[in-house]
Design an enzyme around this catalytic site. Structure first.
Site, PDB file in Angstrom:
ATOM      1  N   ASP A  43      34.554 -22.288  23.387  1.00 54.98           N
ATOM      2  CA  ASP A  43      33.427 -23.194  23.625  1.00 54.98           C
ATOM      3  C   ASP A  43      33.993 -24.524  24.100  1.00 54.98           C
ATOM      4  OD1 ASP A  43      30.787 -24.448  23.463  1.00 54.98           O
ATOM      5  OD2 ASP A  43      30.259 -22.771  22.165  1.00 54.98           O
ATOM      6  N   HIS A  66      29.557 -24.039  28.640  1.00 55.67           N
ATOM      7  CA  HIS A  66      30.335 -24.170  27.396  1.00 55.67           C
ATOM      8  C   HIS A  66      31.835 -23.999  27.670  1.00 55.67           C
ATOM      9  CE1 HIS A  66      27.168 -24.657  24.404  1.00 55.67           C
ATOM     10  NE2 HIS A  66      26.444 -23.801  25.099  1.00 55.67           N
ATOM     11  N   GLU A 106      22.773 -21.859  27.845  1.00 56.32           N
ATOM     12  CA  GLU A 106      22.738 -23.304  28.028  1.00 56.32           C
ATOM     13  C   GLU A 106      23.542 -23.802  29.226  1.00 56.32           C
ATOM     14  OE1 GLU A 106      21.889 -25.020  23.619  1.00 56.32           O
ATOM     15  OE2 GLU A 106      23.982 -24.488  23.987  1.00 56.32           O
TER      16      GLU A 106
HETATM   17  C1  ACM Z   1      23.072 -20.893  21.142  1.00 52.99           C
HETATM   18  O1  ACM Z   1      22.708 -21.240  20.015  1.00 52.99           O
HETATM   19  N1  ACM Z   1      23.337 -21.798  22.085  1.00 52.99           N
HETATM   20  C2  ACM Z   1      23.246 -19.500  21.502  1.00 52.99           C
END
Ligand code: ACM
Length: 533
Positions: free
Chosen positions: A191, A262, A329
């Site tokens: 991440d 991410h 995201e």
């Molecule tokens: C998430 O909580 N962004 C998968």
């Protein structure tokens, strides 16, 4: 007369035992307590009997538990003695779902018959929960249990990027999942805040990407930065060790390699893979990255080659048929603002950035499929069109999961309002958590099958998963504090027949479960003991 008294004493003893000691989580499908029958007493002469080498992991697990908490080291054999046997019997003729077992206890011994190795392992977990929670008098009440799982996918997730947890703790975490009869562990390895897996071809992923120079203080947006270097990663040898450890507990580890967003840790190491290759990217130090920091990969051939090389090493380490590729995201603004992204879109006839996201995931899926594996992605992978064979993990509520099931795709439910265990469990928490509320009862009440799906569509709901994001979870004790007892509630959603669900009975059983947690040295909130929640 003496004999009569003896039997009377045994009778009352077993009654009091049964009243107190039968407390299994997740609740088995059928429990028949043989009230009035004498219990079975495990002692140093008890033997574990197996009828197949493949049951060794289950036998060893039971033996290790007895050794650790009761200082008993039993022998394992193939030939049963006259009595005092704990028999573990593999019998593929036993009907029912994979994982079905039948357990009987009488004063002479224990017999567990299962239709697969994991079924016997689940029987062992049940036997463990029939053991006393103190270190004395190992008497197991006479009973018969028939048991099987409700869902085939029963999982917990752990984010090791926001905070790193070492191998010893990951093994303990796997044991916690095993105790609750879960069969998957979703390991969130990469991440913005740290890349946690050694990749031989790209050493900077860990020499640079595994470390950040500080973390925000307090709840996002924070009151400053602690300036403390944080990081760590697992070597490939350690990954293999953890995978083997999980295999012996019938837990498949699904690694997650995040893309296309991410990815700040990747970009700190290899900025040429970003949409601003000249920028000085850094491993993120603040939470809430979405839209504010550029954490997105540029979909060039160079990036795809990089991802294929990374995934090749990952797939060699994890025997899991499933690889999680993230997909969540991804802010579209970085692709919108990049001339190169726009050229790529034009070249591939992609009308907008959602189509580019879909193109990205589809390409990765093709590669993963070519190695005989399937991708799992967060529900954003529905944007712009779902990759043909992808499994969808529905986190922004159930909407994504419902759409995917309607398109005949396998679905894992993990709606953040019901299954994000990093959310506060009490209105006023003892320490910092994400600023959302998820009490135990709300977890217990959750059912992964949306009623709006037809019976055929419901079959695509593979199961559910609890998620533990670690922005505000800095140490193992806090992981446990957030995990327990919501993990207990999750296990009951996933394993027990829906018709057996009963919250007040669950709370009663939980009281004994907490004693077991005391024995095992597990941290949980003592507010649950005072019923003050
Ligand atoms: C998430 O909580 N962004 C998968």
């Amino acid at each position: 007369m003496k004999n009569l008294i003896f039997h009377y004493l045994l009778f009352t003893f077993s009654l009091s035992l049964s009243a107190q000691e039968i407390s299994i989580i997740p609740q088995p499908a059928v429990v028949n307590l043989h009230k009035g029958s004498s219990p079975y007493q495990i002692n140093a002469k008890s033997k574990i009997i197996i009828n197949s080498d493949s049951l060794k992991p289950a036998a060893d697990f039971l033996n290790d538990y007895l050794q650790k908490y009761f200082q008993l080291q039993l022998s394992t054999a193939y030939i049963p003695g006259k009595d005092n046997n704990i028999s573990l019997i593999l019998d593929s003729r036993l009907d029912g779902k994979k994982g079905t077992y039948v357990l009987t206890v009488d004063f002479k011994g224990i017999s567990a018959t299962g239709n697969s190795n994991e079924a016997i392992f689940y029987a062992v977990q049940t036997i463990i929960q029939l053991l006393p929670t103190n270190r004395e008098n190992i008497a197991i009440p006479a009973l018969m249990i028939i048991d099987y799982p409700r869902f085939d996918y029963r999982s917990m997730h752990l984010d090791v990027s926001r905070h790193f947890f070492d191998v010893a703790f990951i093994k303990r975490y796997i044991d916690y999942l095993a105790l609750h009869k879960l069969n998957y562990f979703h390991w969130h390895l990469t991440d913005d805040h740290g890349w946690r897996i050694e990749i031989k071809k790209y050493p900077k992923l860990t020499s640079v990407g595994a470390w950040r120079n500080g973390s925000i203080i307090g709840l996002y947006p924070g009151t400053g930065n602690d300036g403390i270097k944080h990081g760590g990663y697992y070597t490939q040898e350690q990954i293999k060790e953890v995978v083997q450890y999980a295999e012996k507990r019938y837990i498949t580890i699904i690694p997650e390699i995040e893309m296309p967003a991410h990815s700040m840790a990747v970009l700190a190491a290899y900025p040429e893979l970003g949409t601003e290759p000249k920028k000085k990217y850094e491993v993120a130090q603040t939470w809430g990255i979405f839209n504010k920091f550029n954490n997105v990969l540029q979909p060039t051939e160079k990036t795809f080659k990089f991802l294929e090389n990374v995934l090749t090493e990952v797939m060699a380490l994890f025997p899991s048929p499933y690889i999680h590729i993230g997909g969540d995201e991804g802010s579209k603004i970085w692709w919108k603002n990049s001339v190169v992204s726009q050229q790529i879109m034009k070249r591939h006839n992609l009308k907008n950035e959602s189509a580019l996201q879909s193109y990205f995931i589809n390409r990765i899926e093709k590669f993963v499929n070519s190695k005989g594996k399937t991708i799992i992605g967060w529900d954003e992978i529905l944007d712009g069109g779902l990759a043909p064979n992808a499994v969808v993990m529905s986190w922004r509520g159930e909407k994504g999961g419902i759409s995917a099931a309607k398109e005949n795709h396998k679905v894992i439910m993990t709606p953040e309002t019901r299954l994000y265990f990093n959310h506060a469990q009490f209105v006023k928490e003892d320490s910092l958590t994400a600023a959302k509320f998820l009490p135990l009862s709300a977890v217990y009440d959750y059912d992964p099958i949306p009623t709006e799906l037809t019976e055929v569509q419901q079959k695509y709901i593979w199961g559910a998963q609890g998620n533990l994001w670690s922005e505000y979870i800095t140490n193992p004790a806090k992981v446990e504090y957030m995990l327990f007892p919501r993990l207990d509630a999750l296990s009951e959603i996933l394993w027990s027949p829906k018709a057996n669900k009963n919250y007040s009975d669950f709370l009663k059983r939980l009281k004994i479960q907490f004693k077991r947690y005391d024995l095992m040295g597990i941290t949980y909130s003592n507010r649950y003991l005072n019923s003050n929640y």
